[in-house]
Design a protein around this motif. Sequence first.
Motif, PDB file in Angstrom:
ATOM      1  N   ALA A  18       0.844  -1.204   0.000  1.00  0.00           N
ATOM      2  CA  ALA A  18       0.000   0.000   0.000  1.00  0.00           C
ATOM      3  C   ALA A  18       0.873   1.246   0.000  1.00  0.00           C
ATOM      4  N   ILE A  19       1.950   1.220   0.828  1.00  0.00           N
ATOM      5  CA  ILE A  19       2.827   2.392   0.895  1.00  0.00           C
ATOM      6  C   ILE A  19       3.494   2.617  -0.461  1.00  0.00           C
ATOM      7  N   ASN A  20       3.950   1.499  -1.067  1.00  0.00           N
ATOM      8  CA  ASN A  20       4.600   1.631  -2.383  1.00  0.00           C
ATOM      9  C   ASN A  20       3.654   2.216  -3.416  1.00  0.00           C
ATOM     10  N   ALA A  21       2.382   1.695  -3.367  1.00  0.00           N
ATOM     11  CA  ALA A  21       1.396   2.193  -4.345  1.00  0.00           C
ATOM     12  C   ALA A  21       1.144   3.674  -4.128  1.00  0.00           C
ATOM     13  N   ASN A  22       1.082   4.073  -2.817  1.00  0.00           N
ATOM     14  CA  ASN A  22       0.878   5.494  -2.503  1.00  0.00           C
ATOM     15  C   ASN A  22       2.012   6.347  -3.033  1.00  0.00           C
ATOM     16  N   ASN A  23       3.244   5.848  -2.756  1.00  0.00           N
ATOM     17  CA  ASN A  23       4.427   6.585  -3.231  1.00  0.00           C
ATOM     18  C   ASN A  23       4.406   6.741  -4.729  1.00  0.00           C
ATOM     19  N   GLN A  24       4.046   5.604  -5.367  1.00  0.00           N
ATOM     20  CA  GLN A  24       4.013   5.572  -6.836  1.00  0.00           C
ATOM     21  C   GLN A  24       3.035   6.629  -7.351  1.00  0.00           C
ATOM     22  N   SER A  25       1.808   6.672  -6.763  1.00  0.00           N
ATOM     23  CA  SER A  25       0.819   7.615  -7.291  1.00  0.00           C
ATOM     24  C   SER A  25       1.214   9.057  -6.950  1.00  0.00           C
ATOM     25  N   HIS A  26       1.886   9.239  -5.805  1.00  0.00           N
ATOM     26  CA  HIS A  26       2.393  10.558  -5.425  1.00  0.00           C
ATOM     27  C   HIS A  26       3.405  11.036  -6.481  1.00  0.00           C
ATOM     28  N   LEU A  27       4.323  10.144  -6.856  1.00  0.00           N
ATOM     29  CA  LEU A  27       5.346  10.515  -7.848  1.00  0.00           C
ATOM     30  C   LEU A  27       4.708  10.794  -9.199  1.00  0.00           C
ATOM     31  N   GLN A  28       3.688   9.961  -9.519  1.00  0.00           N
ATOM     32  CA  GLN A  28       2.979  10.193 -10.796  1.00  0.00           C
ATOM     33  C   GLN A  28       2.338  11.573 -10.801  1.00  0.00           C
ATOM     34  N   ASP A  29       1.673  11.909  -9.701  1.00  0.00           N
ATOM     35  CA  ASP A  29       1.029  13.232  -9.604  1.00  0.00           C
ATOM     36  C   ASP A  29       2.053  14.328  -9.894  1.00  0.00           C
ATOM     37  N   LEU A  30       3.218  14.196  -9.269  1.00  0.00           N
ATOM     38  CA  LEU A  30       4.209  15.263  -9.415  1.00  0.00           C
ATOM     39  C   LEU A  30       4.751  15.332 -10.834  1.00  0.00           C
ATOM     40  N   VAL A  58      -5.255  12.516 -17.225  1.00  0.00           N
ATOM     41  CA  VAL A  58      -4.685  11.171 -17.097  1.00  0.00           C
ATOM     42  C   VAL A  58      -5.764  10.217 -16.572  1.00  0.00           C
ATOM     43  N   THR A  59      -5.914   9.063 -17.236  1.00  0.00           N
ATOM     44  CA  THR A  59      -6.956   8.098 -16.838  1.00  0.00           C
ATOM     45  C   THR A  59      -6.503   7.309 -15.609  1.00  0.00           C
ATOM     46  N   PRO A  60      -7.448   6.599 -14.955  1.00  0.00           N
ATOM     47  CA  PRO A  60      -7.043   5.773 -13.799  1.00  0.00           C
ATOM     48  C   PRO A  60      -6.016   4.712 -14.189  1.00  0.00           C
ATOM     49  N   SER A  61      -6.003   4.311 -15.490  1.00  0.00           N
ATOM     50  CA  SER A  61      -4.989   3.322 -15.896  1.00  0.00           C
ATOM     51  C   SER A  61      -3.681   4.028 -16.292  1.00  0.00           C
ATOM     52  N   VAL A  62      -3.537   5.262 -15.848  1.00  0.00           N
ATOM     53  CA  VAL A  62      -2.323   6.068 -16.015  1.00  0.00           C
ATOM     54  C   VAL A  62      -1.944   6.268 -17.486  1.00  0.00           C
ATOM     55  N   GLU A  63      -2.895   6.725 -18.246  1.00  0.00           N
ATOM     56  CA  GLU A  63      -2.648   7.040 -19.646  1.00  0.00           C
ATOM     57  C   GLU A  63      -2.987   8.520 -19.876  1.00  0.00           C
ATOM     58  N   VAL A  64      -2.075   9.223 -20.524  1.00  0.00           N
ATOM     59  CA  VAL A  64      -2.369  10.638 -20.829  1.00  0.00           C
ATOM     60  C   VAL A  64      -3.308  10.655 -22.032  1.00  0.00           C
ATOM     61  N   VAL A  65      -4.511  11.217 -21.853  1.00  0.00           N
ATOM     62  CA  VAL A  65      -5.486  11.183 -22.949  1.00  0.00           C
ATOM     63  C   VAL A  65      -5.803  12.576 -23.516  1.00  0.00           C
ATOM     64  N   GLY A  66      -5.332  13.603 -22.826  1.00  0.00           N
ATOM     65  CA  GLY A  66      -5.605  14.952 -23.354  1.00  0.00           C
ATOM     66  C   GLY A  66      -4.657  15.977 -22.765  1.00  0.00           C
ATOM     67  N   GLU A  67      -4.268  16.923 -23.610  1.00  0.00           N
ATOM     68  CA  GLU A  67      -3.420  18.026 -23.137  1.00  0.00           C
ATOM     69  C   GLU A  67      -3.900  19.306 -23.786  1.00  0.00           C
ATOM     70  N   GLY A  68      -3.696  20.419 -23.114  1.00  0.00           N
ATOM     71  CA  GLY A  68      -4.062  21.703 -23.729  1.00  0.00           C
ATOM     72  C   GLY A  68      -3.367  22.838 -23.019  1.00  0.00           C
ATOM     73  N   TYR A  69      -3.190  23.939 -23.723  1.00  0.00           N
ATOM     74  CA  TYR A  69      -2.621  25.130 -23.077  1.00  0.00           C
ATOM     75  C   TYR A  69      -3.290  26.362 -23.656  1.00  0.00           C
ATOM     76  N   LEU A  70      -3.296  27.426 -22.862  1.00  0.00           N
ATOM     77  CA  LEU A  70      -3.894  28.681 -23.314  1.00  0.00           C
ATOM     78  C   LEU A  70      -2.946  29.321 -24.316  1.00  0.00           C
ATOM     79  N   TYR A  71      -3.455  29.636 -25.501  1.00  0.00           N
ATOM     80  CA  TYR A  71      -2.595  30.266 -26.508  1.00  0.00           C
ATOM     81  C   TYR A  71      -2.455  31.765 -26.217  1.00  0.00           C
ATOM     82  N   ALA A  72      -3.558  32.418 -25.979  1.00  0.00           N
ATOM     83  CA  ALA A  72      -3.559  33.846 -25.641  1.00  0.00           C
ATOM     84  C   ALA A  72      -4.915  34.135 -25.033  1.00  0.00           C
TER      85      ALA A  72
END
Length: 592
Positions: A18-30, A58-72
């Motif tokens: 559980a601790i490892n999984a927590n650490n893992q998701s913490h690192l993913q968040d960052l 990012v989906t629960p299966s840890v896949e990036v499915v969308g990105e966007g940024y403000l152009y102006a």
Amino acid sequence: MALSFAVVASSSSIMCKAINANNQSHLQDLSYIKRAALVSDKSAGFTSPHPNFGCVIVTPSVEVVGEGYLYAQGTKPAEVLAVEAAGERCRGATAYVNMEPGDCHGDDTAVSALVQAGISRAVIGMRHPLQHLRGNAIRALRSQGLQVDVLGEDMQSKLVEEARKACLLVNLPFVHRAASRVPFSVLKYAMTLDGKIAASSGHAAWISSKLSRNRVFELRGRSDAIIVGGNTVRRDNPRLTARHGGGHMPIRIVLSQSLDLPEEANLWDLSDVSTVVVTQRGARRSFQRYLASKGVEVVEFDILNPRDVMEYFHDRGYLSILWECGGTLAASAISSGVIHKVFAFVAPKIIGGKNAPSPVGELGMVEMSQALDLIDVCFEQIGPDMLISGFLQPIPDLTPTIPSEDETFAIDPTVAPFETSIIFFYKTWDLYGAFSNFSPHPIQMPDEDGNYVTWISVEHYYQANKFIGVSNPLAQECIDKIKSAKSPEEAARMGRLTQRRQPHLVRSDWESVKIDVMYRALKCKFSIYPHLNSMLLSTAGSVLVEASPHDLFWGGGRDGEGLNYLGRLLMKLRSEFLGESSAASENTCIAL
Ligand SMILES: NC(=O)C1=CN([C@@H]2O[C@H](COP(=O)(O)OP(=O)(O)OC[C@H]3O[C@@H](n4cnc5c(N)ncnc54)[C@H](OP(=O)(O)O)[C@@H]3O)[C@@H](O)[C@H]2O)C=CC1
Ligand SMILES: Nc1c(N[C@@H]2O[C@H](COP(=O)(O)O)[C@@H](O)[C@H]2O)[nH]c(=O)[nH]c1=O
């Protein structure tokens, strides 16, 4: 005994997992929040004076499915673009945003895009730095049932601090603006290994390599303005343009007390970008007129000191300034405390010369213990050169210093946001920024045939109207271009540039109809958006002033010398909406 040992062993291995999984998701968040910061930086230079916003889904299966940024400003928010890219896969996903969305003026597009798409959690790099926006989106998301984790508040560790810093850095000019009265300033210079920025003769082209100079173009492209002193103009005849193909061009600013500047200079060629010359009151009036005839703006100060000049450009909405001056002005700017960061390109060559200039002139220090220490120093090799950069002042941490409006009210309910009866507005992220022509509120206006056409902002409509009815195909081309300009800033640039360069394309009655054009556009805007209408009515009893220090027609000017036509039109509309005016609503021809 053996049995209980087995039980302990298996439960501790479950805990470890559980601790490892927590650490893992913490690192993913960052790692995803850092990615959001990186994505937000794609439009650096273009977003100004607005923040850089990035969103990664990012989906629960840890896949990036969308990105966007403000152009102006005025373009689609980062969150909307990311949600559109992710589609159905948003359901149950986590959205990472480098900064809390700044939902101004009741426009909650970013928040509602996340909510409606079914995002279940949002991780936020930093709260919005502006007091009146700070915390609003976070509260709104939480009230819609999303789990919201803010770095440094809901998540804390050394690694979290690093990720939070990445979010701060990507919006440092904006953060500075919220914390101080001057723009974020970077002093950049190229020097030889023996510390000279030119030979004794003053010749300086070139000290650093081509690769380093290309890097300078990129730095320019991220800035709102480049500053040099009079001597650098006389000696180098610089262009100060960003020639890296990035697109964004900062304006050029010259500081000269004497105004003893050459008649012919690259900086007076405004075909790519404008130049502002800042000088002392009364200096060479005839040369001031000469510059004005070339389209160069001249601004006078009683005493030319860098702090006053920076406060002035701060008020004009500039967030970031790159100083490319010599040592004389650099010393004066450092002494005035307006330089925040230094970029020193050091070239492995020696020029010598007792009188050869150095990057920073007299600071009045006599002992080495007085030397200014740089913070967060970075070393980077660029071709043969070394780039050393670091901060002269700590990065402001807004978390504890800027309480939100609600928080302030909780401390002292008597504190009102505005204590005087004058309401200033200018940039769209100001408290009353929705009053600006640049606010992102599309309007529908009838064209020459009476058909309704949608304009992205009042500014788009106003700028395009300069060219309407002119029987030259280039005028129509210009209208079309302004109409599809990505932001109000872009529309304004296009309209003003064409007006300056091709005055024959401007309709002959423009000066007599422009107030009416603006009035009609504002009337439409404040009629079709109920929240804007209520905002306008809520100001009853207060004088509205567009706080533009340089636009003396629409704005109030630096010392109240402007005509403030925008403020007047809004007050007129307000009184019409309040039913206090007897002016017939169809009669759009007004006398102010
Ligand atoms: N290698 C590099 O990175 C660079 C090298 N250089 C080189 O440096 C040399 C020029 O250096 P330097 O003379 O220091 O030039 P500056 O760019 O510092 O210009 C100094 C001038 O700035 C104006 N000024 C306005 N306000 C102030 C103020 N408050 N304090 C000080 N100056 C003010 C004055 O102009 P005025 O006299 O008109 O009133 C003053 O003479 C040139 O040889 C140039 O090639 C320059 C830039 C970068
Ligand atoms: N000599 C020198 C620099 N000098 C700076 O660049 C200006 C010239 O810019 P531009 O006319 O646009 O090419 C010049 O006036 C001075 O401010 N910069 C560097 O990166 N490396 C160099 O070796």
